[in-house]
Design a protein around this motif. Structure first.
Motif: not given
Length: 531
Positions: A442-457
């Motif tokens: 976790i901790g960054s948006v990188e291939v292979g990592k768990l899908a923990d994400l924030i989406v904001i407009d």
């Protein structure tokens, strides 16, 4: 729960309101997924590593792993469809065109409510998740380690709506006898490891006990943190802890003491009493002024040693902010809508509620605390600049700081300390994961990592206030005041949560409690509920 009697005075002061267990979170009724395939379309990526924004990209998630991050064109140009990842049978698309995606936030100091505060697990979790917090470190597990581990397992299985949980045990919890020597300390640590804890939260003890416990914990491969309470800091400060294997510190207690040059003990007034919390906090606001000045030889020496030990600072700036501006903290706009009545009562001036030290808080105390912050922030920012790890923790539920909202305020305070916005996001994500030993997952948006994400407009780098659940105030081109931002989606383990709905659920909880009790929120000394 049995508590080590040696630590009882400190623990009662710091966390007496959390000793009694709060209600477990109910079964999850929110969130969609995880999907065989989820594609987030058209976002600008802020990946948490310090890399600048990149977009538009499509992010492909399969179940709970990031499978692909593909750049699909250029800003303002319609992407060519044949360049985009294809949706598989059973897959789901999330149109996030023009939005921003970040890693899920990590709160390194997240207590799961408190009975005296009227803050049950569901209330706390939904406030956290509504603000994009997908992981928390529970420093102390004062609802009981078994209770916390049960919640941790449910979160891991996603049977409750909650961030992932790392359970640190308060040192001495469950001990039948006072831990008074090295053998007792080692035995307790071995038992804590066997019980399944992720680490230890210390408050201080004798040097013999601290050294033995930290050594044994390090041998077991677990991590640790410490609130260096004033009752023991004269004989064991941050440097002692770091040299013995402590991996991180909470707040700042113990750090100015390591920076003393002309004294060895804080300059307490003769009538000081630690049990009087106005004494405790007002004098704490004068402590940094007693330390070595910034960039002096001793100041640099202490910092260099902590850096060499790969030590982590978790400053929790927000939890003390009322000390420098009480009016601001108690009038924060979210209190009326999202603060539980019992929690509001807990914040009021009191001689027994921890952190409610507003016995006669005045201008002199606030001026001292502003200088405290200036010196404290200078150390933390320089530590970051020299390669040190600084993380984000909130310690919410005390001193007018509300779960979730206080975390975003912590981001703003890191910005005030001198961090640029990308450095702030990195501290909130990748550095938190590193401190937990989870940066491969976790901790960054990188291939292979768990899908923990924030989406904001809205762009959080331009204005961190857009991360508050209440959004940021903006005068638009039509000369109309509007609210922008607020996390739109929180994705944890590939499950998509409507963050604004989670916040609405919290409002409903608060409204229900107010209706049932007839409670009216009031400012100190103006209680309409007592009439």
């Amino acid at each position: 729960m049995k508590i080590n009697l040696l630590l009882l005075p400190v623990l009662c002061l710091a966390f007496h309101s959390i000793f009694a267990q709060v209600k477990h979170a109910p079964d999850r009724a929110e969130g969609d997924g995880p999907y065989p395939q989820l594609i987030i379309r058209g976002v600008t990526l802020i990946d948490g590593t310090g890399s600048p924004p990149l977009g538009p990209v499509d992010i492909v998630i399969e179940q709970n792993r990031i499978k692909e991050i593909k750049v699909i064109g250029y800003p303002g140009v319609t992407p060519e469809e044949d360049r985009r990842p294809k949706l598989k049978d059973g897959g789901h698309e999330l149109d996030a065109s023009g939005m921003y995606v970040l890693p899920g936030f990590i709160d390194m100091h997240g207590h799961i409510g408190g009975q005296s505060q009227g803050a049950d697990a569901e209330y706390v979790y939904k406030l956290w998740m509504a603000h994009g917090i997908t992981t928390i470190r529970e420093p102390g597990s004062f609802n009981g380690l078994d209770w916390t581990l049960e919640e941790k397992e449910k979160s891991a299985q996603n049977t409750i709506t909650a961030p992932r949980i790392f359970a640190y045990t308060g040192f001495g919890m469950g001990s039948e006898e006072t831990i008074a020597d090295a053998a007792g300390a080692r035995a307790w640590v071995q038992k804590n490891v066997k019980n399944g804890a992720d680490g230890i939260k210390f408050f201080g003890a004798s040097p013999e006990v601290m050294a033995a416990a930290l050594d044994e914990n390090k041998k077991a491969g677990l991590r640790s943190t410490c609130h260096h309470a004033q009752l023991d800091v004269a004989r064991w400060n941050v440097l002692n802890s770091a040299r013995s294997g402590l991996t991180s510190m909470e707040h700042w207690y113990g750090l100015p003491e390591a920076l003393f040059e002309n004294q060895t003990i804080q300059n307490y007034p003769p009538d000081y009493n630690y049990q009087d919390e106005q004494d405790r906090f007002s004098e704490a606001g004068r402590l940094w002024q007693q330390a070595a000045p910034p960039y002096s030889p001793h100041w640099n020496k202490v910092m260099d040693e902590l850096l060499a030990l790969d030590f982590t600072l978790d400053p929790t700036f927000n939890i003390y902010e009322a000390s420098r501006d009480l009016h601001r903290a108690r009038r924060a706009e979210w209190h009326e809508t999202y603060t539980m009545p019992k929690l509001w009562m807990f914040y009021q001036p009191s001689k027994v509620s921890h952190g409610s030290y507003w016995h006669y808080w005045g201008t002199e105390e606030e001026v001292d605390w502003r200088e405290n912050y200036r010196l404290w922030m200078q150390f933390v920012n320089a530590y970051k600049n020299r390669g040190g790890r600084v993380t984000v923790g909130s310690d919410s539920g005390f001193i007018f700081q509300l779960y979730g909202f206080a975390y975003i305020r912590e981001l703003e305070l890191l910005r005030e300390a001198g961090f640029n916005p990308l450095e702030v996001i990195r501290s909130a994500t990748l550095y938190g994961a590193e401190a937990l030993g989870m940066d491969k997952e976790i901790g960054s948006v990188e291939v292979g990592k768990l899908a923990d994400l924030i989406v904001i407009d809205a762009n959080p780098l331009k204005n961190l206030k857009c991360l508050y659940g209440t959004g940021a105030i903006k005068l638009n081109d039509e000369n109309i005041v509007e609210r922008v931002g607020g996390v739109k989606y929180t994705i944890k383990d590939g499950i998509v949560f409507d963050a604004k709905q989670l916040l609405s659920d919290v409002k409903d909880m608060v409204d229900k409690e107010k209706e049932e009790t007839g409670f009216i929120l009031y400012q100190p000394g103006m209680n309409p509920n007592s009439k």
